[in-house]
Design a protein around this motif. Sequence first.
Motif, PDB file in Angstrom:
ATOM      1  N   CYS A  10      -6.921   9.727  -1.499  1.00 19.98           N
ATOM      2  CA  CYS A  10      -5.508  10.108  -1.505  1.00 19.98           C
ATOM      3  C   CYS A  10      -4.978   9.997  -2.931  1.00 19.98           C
ATOM      4  O   CYS A  10      -5.200   8.969  -3.599  1.00 19.98           O
ATOM      5  CB  CYS A  10      -4.680   9.195  -0.601  1.00 19.98           C
ATOM      6  N   ARG A  11      -4.308  10.981  -3.384  1.00 21.60           N
ATOM      7  CA  ARG A  11      -3.701  10.915  -4.709  1.00 21.60           C
ATOM      8  C   ARG A  11      -2.563   9.889  -4.716  1.00 21.60           C
ATOM      9  O   ARG A  11      -1.885   9.684  -3.718  1.00 21.60           O
ATOM     10  CB  ARG A  11      -3.162  12.274  -5.119  1.00 21.60           C
ATOM     11  N   ASP A  12      -2.388   9.251  -5.844  1.00 19.02           N
ATOM     12  CA  ASP A  12      -1.296   8.296  -6.087  1.00 19.02           C
ATOM     13  C   ASP A  12      -1.478   6.968  -5.354  1.00 19.02           C
ATOM     14  O   ASP A  12      -0.580   6.115  -5.418  1.00 19.02           O
ATOM     15  CB  ASP A  12       0.071   8.877  -5.695  1.00 19.02           C
ATOM     16  N   LEU A  13      -2.592   6.787  -4.654  1.00 18.88           N
ATOM     17  CA  LEU A  13      -2.814   5.515  -3.987  1.00 18.88           C
ATOM     18  C   LEU A  13      -3.965   4.772  -4.664  1.00 18.88           C
ATOM     19  O   LEU A  13      -4.797   5.360  -5.354  1.00 18.88           O
ATOM     20  CB  LEU A  13      -3.139   5.732  -2.501  1.00 18.88           C
ATOM     21  N   GLY A  14      -4.044   3.472  -4.437  1.00 19.63           N
ATOM     22  CA  GLY A  14      -5.134   2.665  -4.975  1.00 19.63           C
ATOM     23  C   GLY A  14      -4.892   2.239  -6.414  1.00 19.63           C
ATOM     24  O   GLY A  14      -3.774   2.289  -6.938  1.00 19.63           O
ATOM     25  N   ARG A  15      -5.973   1.833  -7.068  1.00 15.91           N
ATOM     26  CA  ARG A  15      -5.889   1.348  -8.441  1.00 15.91           C
ATOM     27  C   ARG A  15      -5.682   2.510  -9.398  1.00 15.91           C
ATOM     28  O   ARG A  15      -6.309   3.572  -9.277  1.00 15.91           O
ATOM     29  CB  ARG A  15      -7.157   0.581  -8.791  1.00 15.91           C
ATOM     30  N   ASN A  16      -4.818   2.292 -10.376  1.00 15.11           N
ATOM     31  CA  ASN A  16      -4.548   3.343 -11.346  1.00 15.11           C
ATOM     32  C   ASN A  16      -5.808   3.734 -12.101  1.00 15.11           C
ATOM     33  O   ASN A  16      -6.039   4.915 -12.401  1.00 15.11           O
ATOM     34  CB  ASN A  16      -3.475   2.884 -12.337  1.00 15.11           C
ATOM     35  N   SER A  17      -6.656   2.732 -12.445  1.00 15.55           N
ATOM     36  CA  SER A  17      -7.877   3.028 -13.193  1.00 15.55           C
ATOM     37  C   SER A  17      -8.810   3.920 -12.389  1.00 15.55           C
ATOM     38  O   SER A  17      -9.450   4.835 -12.935  1.00 15.55           O
ATOM     39  CB  SER A  17      -8.578   1.728 -13.576  1.00 15.55           C
ATOM     40  N   VAL A  18      -8.897   3.689 -11.090  1.00 17.21           N
ATOM     41  CA  VAL A  18      -9.752   4.522 -10.240  1.00 17.21           C
ATOM     42  C   VAL A  18      -9.218   5.946 -10.183  1.00 17.21           C
ATOM     43  O   VAL A  18      -9.981   6.927 -10.272  1.00 17.21           O
ATOM     44  CB  VAL A  18      -9.860   3.909  -8.831  1.00 17.21           C
ATOM     45  N   VAL A  66     -13.918  -0.418  -9.532  1.00 13.65           N
ATOM     46  CA  VAL A  66     -14.184   0.426 -10.704  1.00 13.65           C
ATOM     47  C   VAL A  66     -15.668   0.439 -11.045  1.00 13.65           C
ATOM     48  O   VAL A  66     -16.229   1.478 -11.424  1.00 13.65           O
ATOM     49  CB  VAL A  66     -13.360  -0.074 -11.909  1.00 13.65           C
ATOM     50  N   GLU A  67     -16.323  -0.709 -10.866  1.00 11.81           N
ATOM     51  CA  GLU A  67     -17.726  -0.801 -11.228  1.00 11.81           C
ATOM     52  C   GLU A  67     -18.579   0.154 -10.387  1.00 11.81           C
ATOM     53  O   GLU A  67     -19.433   0.882 -10.910  1.00 11.81           O
ATOM     54  CB  GLU A  67     -18.235  -2.239 -11.070  1.00 11.81           C
ATOM     55  N   SER A  81     -11.675  -0.388   0.604  1.00 13.64           N
ATOM     56  CA  SER A  81     -10.490  -1.051   1.162  1.00 13.64           C
ATOM     57  C   SER A  81      -9.715  -1.709   0.038  1.00 13.64           C
ATOM     58  O   SER A  81     -10.302  -2.194  -0.937  1.00 13.64           O
ATOM     59  CB  SER A  81     -10.908  -2.090   2.201  1.00 13.64           C
ATOM     60  N   SER A  82      -8.411  -1.750   0.205  1.00 14.41           N
ATOM     61  CA  SER A  82      -7.580  -2.388  -0.809  1.00 14.41           C
ATOM     62  C   SER A  82      -7.893  -3.872  -0.931  1.00 14.41           C
ATOM     63  O   SER A  82      -7.701  -4.475  -1.990  1.00 14.41           O
ATOM     64  CB  SER A  82      -6.097  -2.193  -0.478  1.00 14.41           C
ATOM     65  N   PHE A  83      -8.411  -4.477   0.145  1.00 13.79           N
ATOM     66  CA  PHE A  83      -8.708  -5.907   0.113  1.00 13.79           C
ATOM     67  C   PHE A  83     -10.009  -6.221  -0.655  1.00 13.79           C
ATOM     68  O   PHE A  83     -10.261  -7.358  -1.001  1.00 13.79           O
ATOM     69  CB  PHE A  83      -8.825  -6.445   1.546  1.00 13.79           C
ATOM     70  N   GLU A  84     -10.831  -5.182  -0.896  1.00 16.95           N
ATOM     71  CA  GLU A  84     -12.097  -5.389  -1.609  1.00 16.95           C
ATOM     72  C   GLU A  84     -12.151  -4.599  -2.914  1.00 16.95           C
ATOM     73  O   GLU A  84     -13.210  -4.501  -3.532  1.00 16.95           O
ATOM     74  CB  GLU A  84     -13.265  -4.955  -0.729  1.00 16.95           C
ATOM     75  N   SER A  85     -11.020  -4.061  -3.320  1.00 15.92           N
ATOM     76  CA  SER A  85     -11.037  -3.166  -4.473  1.00 15.92           C
ATOM     77  C   SER A  85     -11.384  -3.871  -5.776  1.00 15.92           C
ATOM     78  O   SER A  85     -11.755  -3.223  -6.757  1.00 15.92           O
ATOM     79  CB  SER A  85      -9.687  -2.459  -4.616  1.00 15.92           C
ATOM     80  N   HIS A  86     -11.273  -5.193  -5.837  1.00 14.01           N
ATOM     81  CA  HIS A  86     -11.586  -5.940  -7.057  1.00 14.01           C
ATOM     82  C   HIS A  86     -12.936  -6.654  -6.962  1.00 14.01           C
ATOM     83  O   HIS A  86     -13.262  -7.487  -7.803  1.00 14.01           O
ATOM     84  CB  HIS A  86     -10.477  -6.960  -7.346  1.00 14.01           C
ATOM     85  N   HIS A  87     -13.712  -6.323  -5.935  1.00 17.99           N
ATOM     86  CA  HIS A  87     -15.033  -6.927  -5.791  1.00 17.99           C
ATOM     87  C   HIS A  87     -16.057  -6.024  -6.479  1.00 17.99           C
ATOM     88  O   HIS A  87     -16.360  -4.924  -5.997  1.00 17.99           O
ATOM     89  CB  HIS A  87     -15.401  -7.085  -4.321  1.00 17.99           C
TER      90      HIS A  87
END
Length: 934
Positions: free
Chosen positions: A173-181, A148-149, A63-69
């Motif tokens: 989905c391409r082009d969505l989410g974090r660029n690093s992912v 990313v981890e 989820s975008s809300f947990e992408s940095h956890h």
Amino acid sequence: MEKLAERDEEEKILATVFSECTAGRGRVVAISGPIASGKTALLRSFAQDAADAGATVLEATASSFESHHPLGIIDQMLRGRRLSSPSAEREIRALLEGVCDSVARVDESRALRQISLPILNLLHSAFQHLTSSQTLVVCVDDAHFMDVESLQYLLALMRRMSNAPILFMFSYCRDLGRNSVQRIIQAEMLRMPNCCQMPLNPLSLTGVAAVLGDYMGLETAGRLASEYRCLSGGKPLLVHALAEDHTTAGGTHEAGTGPDEHGRPVAGPAFGRAVLSCLYRSDPVMLELAQVIAILGACGSLPVVARFCDTAPESVRQVVTSAGLGGLLDPGFLGQPSVRKAVIGSIPPGVWHAMHSRAARLLHDEGAPALAIAEHLMLVEEKFPWANRVLREAADQALVEGNREAAIGYLRKAYHTCADRREQAGISAKLTDVLWHHNPCAAKRYLPDLVAAIKNGYLAVQQSVQVVMNLLWHGEVAQATSILALLRDGSGGQVTKRTVSYVDKMCLWLPLAYPGIASGVGRVDTAPLNVMAPTSAPEHRAVAALGAVLGNGHEASAVHAAELALREARAGVASPASSMAALATLLYSDQLDKASVWCDSLLSGAGEKHGTVWKAMFISARAAVDYRLGDLANAEQQAQEALTLMSPESWGAALAVPLAFLVLAITAMGRYKDAESYLEFPVPDAAFETLGGLHYLNARGHFHLATGRYDAALQDFLACGHLMQVWDVDCPAAVPWRTDAAQAYLCKGLLPQARELIAEQMALLPPGRSRTHGMTYRVHAATLDLEERRPVLLEAADIFESRGDSLGLAYALTDLSHACKALGDRGQARARAHKARALAERCHAAPLQESLAAVFEDGPPAESMSERHWPAPQLSKAELRVAELAARGSTNEQIARKLFITVSTVEQHLTRVYRKLAIRRRTELPSRLGEAVQ
């Protein structure tokens, strides 16, 4: 596994990959596709099948809300799982709980740091334990939102466990989410030799039809497939939502699922919810951008959206055209009303008001259409210096488009937010005019302020004239007269040639609409005949035509001018007031066939074009035509419909018109109690200063005449005549007060007075054989000796038949049958009576049918049958005394004085006598009373 539409090939590939895994070969599957393309459904379906086959399934949804956890995805997978040993479980749990301290954060702008070998070893042991006895399936949905981890450690496990029975499945989905992912997925995961890439395509027409077939019949599914595929983009989730809308609406296109103006299906609430859920699962910036686009609506071009978001247009374009969104931000999606409603509904209230305020300012700066800006102004309390001008322009545009409710809303908003009294008066005048066309009662509340505004010089003359018309409609004669006099005198300080023309135009109509007050405001002469030329304005021609007819002159030219004005009205170049005047011209010229056709033509679009008021007026005219043609049932129906369209308060002084023809119709049908109840309606006093008031007096007089109240009837008829003479509108075809009063005189036994009125009317009639001629001849016959009546009544009957007046013909034939019977010609009497009775039944004229009973004889000899058919009526002593005096020629007043009773009591006795003797007038008393006494 649940059957998925058009995913057979993908399911076969996944089955093959799973078989390879069970044989000890690690595999990676990457399912790609835009939002709502069916990735999640395919992933979950396969996971369920794998579990049923005995595999261990680890599932997680990013989820975008947990992408940095850090390690959030791995935490989802392993939480609650039994690992190799209790100590291992504790170590991993401690690892996940303290991950913020033990795992290095990733800086998006720099290369990723190395992973921790101790952590990797722990995870490797855990996954190896899970694959020791059965195949392990690791499923990550929406992997583009992974932390990313977690992605780095899973990639490391993929490399180290390539020979283990483990299957890693990712949907993204391409082009969505974090660029690093996205970079890691593209550069590392997809390049692995054991990775199977599985892009999902939109559903074809066949696939869409297959989905729809689960909700509706196959025939319906095939018919709707093409349109639903176009609307949904072939996305399974959205196709299911459209099918749900169709089912919810029961296939009847309710709940917002019907076709639009181009015949295309329109999505319903389920579709809106589905699109919103897709936006929630995307990046938060996508939802925010969708909210902006939905707020801006049709004006939400890329540059305007970029300005709203304070960003570059290119950045907005990249987001809108993102492959991962799959066109979800296209106007085809967000433009659907249900989608726009759902997206706007997701905006928090505080933000919602701020966005509408910003949208109003931005669209105003961009020069957007007034309607687009007004949509936002209606939803905010903030005041802008330019808002009232925009709202007024929007109201004008809304009226052009036929959206009256929106126009009223814009004007009310402008009125309540305007601080300038002069500008507010102008807005109020416009609002009153718009309201009047549909709800005059609602417009009335603004009139006192408008009158004050006129006196203060705040209104232009054209607007002031509209206020005068409104005042007159509501019967505010005194105020209307004073304002009109003020405008004519020019004391308002704004006199120009143009403003005077507005006043003169009003005064041109006044003698015909409100002749009772025309002289008080400087009445102008009726327009000269040459005004009826085709080069004149339609309003002038219509007024001149009606004036000519009411003045008993140039009837043929007037009829021609009226039809020309009506043709122009049908073409949209003449006002409804002109149409009404032209209809009255045809009606008062006895051109009932033409009036009937034009009434129907005007009514076919009256409500949409001109509003409720004019529609009600045209229906009243239709009632008048039907009554004069003898179609009493339709006349009643039309008059009732006209009264239903508006409340009595909204009818104002014009209430007299539909009431008059309703009372005339039901009186002729013999429903006297109903007629009396309608006569109890409070009619404004001002109505008796209008032409409609003449019809009301005429109708009330006929009611009194039918119920034996001859003095009251005579009073109404003579009052009507007095007004028509004073107003110079003494047209017998408009209201034949002389023949009506003559009938009342005949019922009172006053033959000389009746003959005098008939002679006057004959002198006024133009050459020809109009319906009014037939009415005059019929009453004239009643004043003649018995031997002279037959030819006159035959002429009247012939005229009524040629003019299409069934009721008039029935009355003429009834009188003729009575005359024939009195002359001893019973054969002719019965023949005329049979035809009269058929006409009376068709007209629903019950009293006429009753009076014909005295004519018929059945079977054997006339003498014996007459006694059986006319049994001696039982008159009371009081009734007999009154009847005998009346038969000798005494008036009601004379009878009252002789018997020491009231005139009203005399009338009541005579009403009962007429009913028992089956007669209709006083002159029949001597012969019929003799039979009754014998």
